[in-house]
Scaffold this motif. Structure first.
Motif, PDB file in Angstrom:
ATOM      1  N   SER A  30       0.834  -1.211   0.000  1.00  0.00           N
ATOM      2  CA  SER A  30       0.000   0.000   0.000  1.00  0.00           C
ATOM      3  C   SER A  30       0.865   1.257   0.000  1.00  0.00           C
ATOM      4  O   SER A  30       0.400   2.332  -0.348  1.00  0.00           O
ATOM      5  N   LYS A  31       2.126   1.123   0.388  1.00  0.00           N
ATOM      6  CA  LYS A  31       3.097   2.235   0.330  1.00  0.00           C
ATOM      7  C   LYS A  31       4.103   2.004  -0.789  1.00  0.00           C
ATOM      8  O   LYS A  31       5.186   2.598  -0.774  1.00  0.00           O
ATOM      9  N   ARG A  32       3.736   1.140  -1.705  1.00  0.00           N
ATOM     10  CA  ARG A  32       4.605   0.806  -2.848  1.00  0.00           C
ATOM     11  C   ARG A  32       5.979   0.362  -2.359  1.00  0.00           C
ATOM     12  O   ARG A  32       6.999   0.608  -2.979  1.00  0.00           O
ATOM     13  N   ALA A  34       7.837   1.434  -0.101  1.00  0.00           N
ATOM     14  CA  ALA A  34       8.805   2.496   0.215  1.00  0.00           C
ATOM     15  C   ALA A  34       9.634   2.068   1.426  1.00  0.00           C
ATOM     16  O   ALA A  34       9.145   1.376   2.326  1.00  0.00           O
ATOM     17  N   HIS A  66       4.512  -2.970  -7.675  1.00  0.00           N
ATOM     18  CA  HIS A  66       5.781  -2.239  -7.754  1.00  0.00           C
ATOM     19  C   HIS A  66       6.814  -2.883  -6.838  1.00  0.00           C
ATOM     20  O   HIS A  66       6.497  -3.241  -5.693  1.00  0.00           O
ATOM     21  N   ALA A  69       9.410   1.874  -4.205  1.00  0.00           N
ATOM     22  CA  ALA A  69       9.324   3.305  -4.525  1.00  0.00           C
ATOM     23  C   ALA A  69      10.444   4.117  -3.898  1.00  0.00           C
ATOM     24  O   ALA A  69      10.397   5.344  -3.920  1.00  0.00           O
ATOM     25  N   LEU A  71      13.096   5.718  -1.003  1.00  0.00           N
ATOM     26  CA  LEU A  71      12.998   6.318   0.337  1.00  0.00           C
ATOM     27  C   LEU A  71      11.545   6.612   0.682  1.00  0.00           C
ATOM     28  O   LEU A  71      10.804   7.143  -0.156  1.00  0.00           O
ATOM     29  N   ASP A  72      11.150   6.283   1.927  1.00  0.00           N
ATOM     30  CA  ASP A  72       9.812   6.661   2.388  1.00  0.00           C
ATOM     31  C   ASP A  72       9.784   8.176   2.560  1.00  0.00           C
ATOM     32  O   ASP A  72      10.279   8.728   3.554  1.00  0.00           O
ATOM     33  N   LEU A  73       9.211   8.847   1.572  1.00  0.00           N
ATOM     34  CA  LEU A  73       9.229  10.310   1.527  1.00  0.00           C
ATOM     35  C   LEU A  73       8.326  10.913   2.587  1.00  0.00           C
ATOM     36  O   LEU A  73       8.566  12.031   3.061  1.00  0.00           O
ATOM     37  N   GLY A 118      15.727   4.953  -4.161  1.00  0.00           N
ATOM     38  CA  GLY A 118      16.292   3.955  -3.264  1.00  0.00           C
ATOM     39  C   GLY A 118      15.903   2.529  -3.632  1.00  0.00           C
ATOM     40  O   GLY A 118      16.593   1.578  -3.244  1.00  0.00           O
ATOM     41  N   TYR A 136      10.268  -0.670 -14.579  1.00  0.00           N
ATOM     42  CA  TYR A 136      10.967   0.527 -15.054  1.00  0.00           C
ATOM     43  C   TYR A 136      11.876   1.076 -13.968  1.00  0.00           C
ATOM     44  O   TYR A 136      11.616   0.938 -12.782  1.00  0.00           O
ATOM     45  N   PRO A 140      14.496   9.518  -9.395  1.00  0.00           N
ATOM     46  CA  PRO A 140      13.762  10.783  -9.351  1.00  0.00           C
ATOM     47  C   PRO A 140      14.283  11.774  -8.311  1.00  0.00           C
ATOM     48  O   PRO A 140      13.653  12.823  -8.100  1.00  0.00           O
ATOM     49  N   GLU A 141      15.414  11.452  -7.681  1.00  0.00           N
ATOM     50  CA  GLU A 141      15.928  12.316  -6.609  1.00  0.00           C
ATOM     51  C   GLU A 141      16.017  13.767  -7.038  1.00  0.00           C
ATOM     52  O   GLU A 141      15.664  14.683  -6.280  1.00  0.00           O
ATOM     53  N   ARG A 144      12.909  15.657  -6.803  1.00  0.00           N
ATOM     54  CA  ARG A 144      12.356  15.763  -5.444  1.00  0.00           C
ATOM     55  C   ARG A 144      13.190  16.691  -4.567  1.00  0.00           C
ATOM     56  O   ARG A 144      12.909  16.823  -3.373  1.00  0.00           O
ATOM     57  N   GLY A 149      21.277   8.381  -1.495  1.00  0.00           N
ATOM     58  CA  GLY A 149      22.001   8.165  -0.240  1.00  0.00           C
ATOM     59  C   GLY A 149      22.219   6.705   0.079  1.00  0.00           C
ATOM     60  O   GLY A 149      22.755   6.367   1.126  1.00  0.00           O
TER      61      GLY A 149
HETATM   62  C1  1HE Z   1       5.024   6.449  -0.853  1.00  0.00           C
HETATM   63  C2  1HE Z   1       6.141   6.458  -1.714  1.00  0.00           C
HETATM   64  C3  1HE Z   1       7.385   6.861  -1.164  1.00  0.00           C
HETATM   65  C4  1HE Z   1       4.429   5.830  -2.864  1.00  0.00           C
HETATM   66  N1  1HE Z   1       7.404   7.205   0.146  1.00  0.00           N
HETATM   67  N2  1HE Z   1       5.110   6.793   0.423  1.00  0.00           N
HETATM   68  N3  1HE Z   1      10.843   7.926  -4.622  1.00  0.00           N
HETATM   69  C5  1HE Z   1      10.069   8.543  -5.492  1.00  0.00           C
HETATM   70  O1  1HE Z   1      10.198   9.719  -5.791  1.00  0.00           O
HETATM   71  C6  1HE Z   1       8.929   7.716  -6.045  1.00  0.00           C
HETATM   72  C7  1HE Z   1       7.636   8.176  -5.402  1.00  0.00           C
HETATM   73  N4  1HE Z   1       6.505   7.337  -5.744  1.00  0.00           N
HETATM   74  C8  1HE Z   1       5.949   7.338  -6.983  1.00  0.00           C
HETATM   75  O2  1HE Z   1       6.392   7.961  -7.923  1.00  0.00           O
HETATM   76  C9  1HE Z   1       4.695   6.521  -7.141  1.00  0.00           C
HETATM   77  O3  1HE Z   1       4.088   6.388  -5.853  1.00  0.00           O
HETATM   78  C10 1HE Z   1       4.926   5.100  -7.725  1.00  0.00           C
HETATM   79  C11 1HE Z   1       5.320   5.224  -9.187  1.00  0.00           C
HETATM   80  C12 1HE Z   1       5.975   4.323  -6.957  1.00  0.00           C
HETATM   81  C13 1HE Z   1       3.606   4.304  -7.614  1.00  0.00           C
HETATM   82  O4  1HE Z   1       2.572   5.044  -8.224  1.00  0.00           O
HETATM   83  P1  1HE Z   1       1.038   4.678  -7.893  1.00  0.00           P
HETATM   84  O5  1HE Z   1       0.184   5.595  -8.712  1.00  0.00           O
HETATM   85  O6  1HE Z   1       0.842   3.210  -8.014  1.00  0.00           O
HETATM   86  O7  1HE Z   1       0.853   4.990  -6.319  1.00  0.00           O
HETATM   87  P2  1HE Z   1       0.606   6.383  -5.544  1.00  0.00           P
HETATM   88  O8  1HE Z   1      -0.843   6.715  -5.601  1.00  0.00           O
HETATM   89  O9  1HE Z   1       1.572   7.445  -5.966  1.00  0.00           O
HETATM   90  O10 1HE Z   1       0.999   5.977  -4.048  1.00  0.00           O
HETATM   91  C14 1HE Z   1       0.263   4.985  -3.344  1.00  0.00           C
HETATM   92  C15 1HE Z   1       0.609   5.127  -1.874  1.00  0.00           C
HETATM   93  O11 1HE Z   1       1.986   4.835  -1.673  1.00  0.00           O
HETATM   94  C16 1HE Z   1       0.417   6.552  -1.357  1.00  0.00           C
HETATM   95  O12 1HE Z   1       0.100   6.441   0.007  1.00  0.00           O
HETATM   96  P3  1HE Z   1      -1.410   6.738   0.544  1.00  0.00           P
HETATM   97  O13 1HE Z   1      -1.282   6.550   2.026  1.00  0.00           O
HETATM   98  O14 1HE Z   1      -1.738   8.132   0.117  1.00  0.00           O
HETATM   99  O15 1HE Z   1      -2.276   5.700  -0.127  1.00  0.00           O
HETATM  100  C17 1HE Z   1       1.795   7.137  -1.474  1.00  0.00           C
HETATM  101  O16 1HE Z   1       2.026   8.209  -0.601  1.00  0.00           O
HETATM  102  C18 1HE Z   1       2.633   5.944  -1.088  1.00  0.00           C
HETATM  103  N5  1HE Z   1       3.987   6.056  -1.596  1.00  0.00           N
HETATM  104  N6  1HE Z   1       5.742   6.064  -2.953  1.00  0.00           N
HETATM  105  C19 1HE Z   1       6.301   7.154   0.894  1.00  0.00           C
HETATM  106  N7  1HE Z   1       8.509   6.877  -1.877  1.00  0.00           N
HETATM  107  C20 1HE Z   1      18.662   7.096   0.855  1.00  0.00           C
HETATM  108  S1  1HE Z   1      18.212   8.367  -0.212  1.00  0.00           S
HETATM  109  C21 1HE Z   1      17.128   7.673  -1.380  1.00  0.00           C
HETATM  110  C22 1HE Z   1      16.416   8.794  -2.074  1.00  0.00           C
HETATM  111  C23 1HE Z   1      15.186   8.333  -2.804  1.00  0.00           C
HETATM  112  O17 1HE Z   1      14.830   7.184  -2.830  1.00  0.00           O
HETATM  113  S2  1HE Z   1      14.324   9.587  -3.597  1.00  0.00           S
HETATM  114  C24 1HE Z   1      13.125   8.752  -4.575  1.00  0.00           C
HETATM  115  C25 1HE Z   1      11.844   8.589  -3.816  1.00  0.00           C
END
Ligand code: 1HE
Length: 267
Positions: A30-32, A34, A66, A69, A71-73, A118, A136, A140-141, A144, A149
């Motif tokens: 449900s949090k993909r 994360a 998926h 996704a 880091l838990d943003l 991440g 895919y 996307p850092e 954002r 990291g």
């Molecule tokens: C999340 C996260 C997340 C989804 N942290 N909660 N990563 C990103 O920038 C990717 C961010 N996520 C996305 O682009 C999309 O969510 C997905 C392509 C992965 C999936 O899309 P989709 O349409 O199936 O799902 P959604 O509607 O965007 O999200 C569903 C739920 O998952 C929603 O929560 P809800 O409580 O509102 O239902 C979202 O908030 C949650 N969710 N992705 C937290 N990433 C050590 S440094 C590493 C740095 C990074 O990794 S930056 C990249 C972060």
């Protein structure tokens, strides 16, 4: 031997199959999937124990559509971390991912949907990656306001090269399909279940002697960080241990008496 207590995991589902193959599934669809701090701690725990607990191969999967996704943003936003706090978060990511890469247990990742940020750092810590038509990859850092990291600067750069890595971060470029395999982001692409193929590969890998698999994953990873001179020395020492292991003698005897399979080209 050390036991893995399955009841200690909740963000991961861990399941033991035949031949010492374990399936480790990111279990917050449900949090993909994360990566929050609790999930990272569970990865540290599993991959710290795995080399001593008789895990022959770990198959790493994600539940739902998926893989991960990144880091838990939301957690990161809510925690409003200090620089030192987030440095320590990253050091725990490295603890988990280094245990995977260097621990000596082969890790096969089964990928579907988003393998981003991440999530790609996690996948790139595995030794073998299997993708399917839905998979895919992206970093996307940049968009954002963040930076990698969890080791992407090292591992993703190793896979695709510096120029592609920087382009992925600057422009958010997405790679998928055969192109992703051609670039080295995955070694296998299948139609349908990447998990099924990953399990097949794991079963094949589990037929090797454990010490050979240990050397293949751990020594190759360590030696990559050494000079050629030191790497050649380390290789000789590891080969001294592995290539004289008593369990290898029956395999060598089977080659000598012509009962062992020969290496042949694919049909
Ligand atoms: C999340 C996260 C997340 C989804 N942290 N909660 N990563 C990103 O920038 C990717 C961010 N996520 C996305 O682009 C999309 O969510 C997905 C392509 C992965 C999936 O899309 P989709 O349409 O199936 O799902 P959604 O509607 O965007 O999200 C569903 C739920 O998952 C929603 O929560 P809800 O409580 O509102 O239902 C979202 O908030 C949650 N969710 N992705 C937290 N990433 C050590 S440094 C590493 C740095 C990074 O990794 S930056 C990249 C972060």
């Amino acid at each position: 031997a050390i036991q893995i207590d399955k009841s200690r995991f909740s963000n991961l589902a861990v399941e033991e199959r035949d031949n010492g193959v374990w399936v480790v599934t990111l279990n917050r669809p449900s949090k993909r999937n994360a990566l929050d701090i609790d999930t990272i701690e569970e990865l540290v725990e599993f991959f710290s124990l795995a080399p001593r607990a008789g895990v022959s191969v770990a198959v790493l999967a994600g539940s739902g559509d998926h893989f991960c996704a990144g880091l838990d943003l939301i957690e990161h936003h809510d925690e409003d971390r200090s620089p030192a706090d987030f440095m320590h978060v990253c050091l725990r990511w490295h603890e988990a991912f280094n245990k995977m890469e260097y621990g000596g247990v082969p890790v096969v990742a089964a990928l579907q949907g988003a393998v981003v940020g991440g999530g790609l750092e996690l996948a790139s810590s595995a030794h073998v990656r299997v993708m399917n038509e839905t998979t895919y990859f992206a970093l996307p850092e940049g968009q954002r306001g963040l930076f990698t990291g969890g080791g992407a600067t090292i591992r993703v750069t190793d896979l695709v090269g510096k120029a592609r890595m920087i382009d992925m971060m600057l422009t958010g470029r997405v790679y998928q399909g055969q192109e992703a395999v051609d670039l080295g982001l995955a070694q296998y692409i299948v139609e349908g279940s990447s998990l099924d193929r990953a399990l097949e590969l794991a079963d094949r890998i589990a037929q090797n002697l454990p010490l050979s698999n240990f050397a293949i994953c751990s020594a190759v990873s360590h030696i990559q960080n050494m000079s050629a001179l030191d790497g050649a020395y380390a290789e000789a020492v590891v080969a001294g241990v592995v290539n004289t292991q008593p369990d290898a003698r029956t395999r060598l005897a089977a080659f000598a008496d012509k009962s062992a399979a020969r290496v042949r080209p694919n049909d």
